[in-house]
Design a protein around this motif. Structure first.
Motif, PDB file in Angstrom:
ATOM      1  N   UNK A 102       0.737  -1.153  -0.078  1.00 51.97           N
ATOM      2  CA  UNK A 102      -0.150  -0.130  -0.105  1.00 51.97           C
ATOM      3  C   UNK A 102       0.926   1.201  -0.164  1.00 51.97           C
ATOM      4  N   UNK A 103       1.971   1.211   0.858  1.00 57.12           N
ATOM      5  CA  UNK A 103       2.831   2.209   0.802  1.00 57.12           C
ATOM      6  C   UNK A 103       3.365   2.492  -0.555  1.00 57.12           C
ATOM      7  N   UNK A 109       9.038   6.355  -0.857  1.00 59.53           N
ATOM      8  CA  UNK A 109      10.121   5.453  -1.171  1.00 59.53           C
ATOM      9  C   UNK A 109      10.552   4.574   0.014  1.00 59.53           C
ATOM     10  N   UNK A 110      11.505   3.929   0.080  1.00 58.50           N
ATOM     11  CA  UNK A 110      12.136   2.982   1.083  1.00 58.50           C
ATOM     12  C   UNK A 110      12.423   4.002   2.100  1.00 58.50           C
ATOM     13  N   UNK A 115      11.378   5.744   7.901  1.00 55.45           N
ATOM     14  CA  UNK A 115      11.208   7.044   8.657  1.00 55.45           C
ATOM     15  C   UNK A 115       9.900   6.983   9.426  1.00 55.45           C
ATOM     16  N   UNK A 116       8.693   6.770   8.752  1.00 60.11           N
ATOM     17  CA  UNK A 116       7.664   6.370   9.148  1.00 60.11           C
ATOM     18  C   UNK A 116       7.611   5.499  10.441  1.00 60.11           C
ATOM     19  N   UNK A 121       7.608   3.505  15.887  1.00 51.33           N
ATOM     20  CA  UNK A 121       8.061   2.750  16.928  1.00 51.33           C
ATOM     21  C   UNK A 121       8.421   3.651  18.206  1.00 51.33           C
ATOM     22  N   UNK A 122       8.937   4.649  17.802  1.00 52.33           N
ATOM     23  CA  UNK A 122       9.216   5.544  19.333  1.00 52.33           C
ATOM     24  C   UNK A 122       7.809   6.033  20.015  1.00 52.33           C
TER      25      UNK A 122
END
Length: 123
Positions: A102-103, A109-110, A115-116, A121-122
């Protein structure tokens, strides 16, 4: 054993049940050897037909998470550490594969995807 069903998803009810119980087994919330409630009891508690619960139980059994002993009930299987690790990895791979597709369709981009993921996660 907690199961929360959502009407705001395209996932069938049996899939929601399967995924939640499998996750609870993999993270140790439902322990090996623990007896699961009967299908009819789960259906009654969730206020649904027994059919999706039966389908979820069948999938859990096919995947090696539970086993049914006639006259005794349904129990969580004892999984070796490597089996549990493999199941976690496979489940994560399935989820991420769908989301990554979907992304990509959105043109990310990878690097943007990573980054997302890092930011999520943070949190």
């Amino acid at each position: 054993m907690d199961i929360v069903l959502s009407q705001k998803t395209d996932k069938p009810i049996y899939t929601q049940i399967y995924e939640q119980i499998a996750a609870q087994i993999m993270n140790g919330e439902i322990a090996a050897g623990q007896k699961l409630p009967p299908i009819r009891t789960v259906a009654l508690n969730l206020r649904i037909s027994v059919i999706p619960v039966k389908q979820a139980w069948e999938q859990l059994e096919r995947e090696g998470f539970i086993s049914t002993a006639a006259g005794r009930g349904t129990f969580v299987c004892e999984l070796a550490h490597h089996e549990l690790s493999d199941k976690r990895t496979n489940a994560a791979r399935e989820l991420l594969t769908k989301d990554l597709a979907a992304c990509r369709e959105m043109g990310l981009s990878l690097e943007e995807i990573l980054e997302i993921i890092k930011k999520a996660w943070e949190k």
